[in-house]
Design a protein around this motif. Structure first.
Motif, PDB file in Angstrom:
ATOM      1  N   TYR A 240       0.843  -1.188   0.000  1.00  0.00           N
ATOM      2  CA  TYR A 240       0.000   0.000   0.000  1.00  0.00           C
ATOM      3  C   TYR A 240       0.883   1.244   0.000  1.00  0.00           C
TER       4      TYR A 240
ATOM      5  N   TYR B 241       0.584   5.485   0.794  1.00  0.00           N
ATOM      6  CA  TYR B 241      -0.276   6.380   1.556  1.00  0.00           C
ATOM      7  C   TYR B 241       0.150   7.832   1.379  1.00  0.00           C
TER       8      TYR B 241
ATOM      9  N   TRP C 285      -6.059   4.008   8.654  1.00  0.00           N
ATOM     10  CA  TRP C 285      -6.593   3.013   7.730  1.00  0.00           C
ATOM     11  C   TRP C 285      -6.620   1.681   8.490  1.00  0.00           C
TER      12      TRP C 285
END
Length: 169
Positions: free
Chosen positions: A58, A60, A164
């Motif tokens: 991921y 961010y 998150w």
């Protein structure tokens, strides 16, 4: 001259009550990193992400508005426990990942993008089947341990309430 008369008058009238009440006569200037910090958006948007693999990566980013050009952000992963209660003394609970790169979006508006350039693998921390909270800590005046530290204690206004949630397979 009238300001001093007001302070003396307030001070003398307060003596009977046993305490002085400070009355600000002019605007105070802060040196601790700014007074205003607002998280405006995030990429991806804050919320839940479902990883399809423990090796899923991921990226961010957090967009903020602040009155301080010294704004900084750090990214942490909370592996268990309650979100945002960052305990770096126990790596089984919290791990520091990286410091954000700060990009000025609009200096007149105080708009900044805080980009975490290294991809994060929250599920590859040895806790498959768990929930990982990815927590950006944003501090309007930087961090108390400087730009090369890892602690979440910030200077000025600090936001650690956005996160998150990554559900690991």
């Amino acid at each position: 001259m009238s300001r001093w008369l007001l302070v003396i008058t307030v001070g003398l009238t307060s003596l009977g009550s046993g305490c002085l009440i400070p009355i600000p006569l002019e605007q105070q200037v802060t040196t601790d990193g700014g007074r205003y910090l607002q998280v405006k958006a995030a990429i991806p948007p804050f919320g839940t992400q479902r990883a399809t693999s423990i090796l899923e990566k991921y990226s961010y980013q957090v967009d903020v508005v602040t009155d301080s050009p010294d704004v900084a952000a750090r990214l942490y992963v909370q592996l268990n426990g309650t979100c945002c209660d960052l305990n770096l003394d126990n790596p089984n609970i919290t791990r520091y990942f990286q410091q954000a790169q700060v990009a000025v979006v609009d200096p007149a508006a105080g708009s900044y993008s805080l980009v975490f350039s290294q991809q994060v693998l929250p599920c590859a921390t040895g806790f498959a089947g768990s929930i990982a909270y990815v927590v950006p800590v944003v501090a309007s005046g930087g961090f108390a341990d400087g730009p090369v530290g890892v602690r979440p204690e910030g200077i000025g206004e600090v936001d650690r309430s956005h996160y998150w949630t990554v559900i690991c397979p």
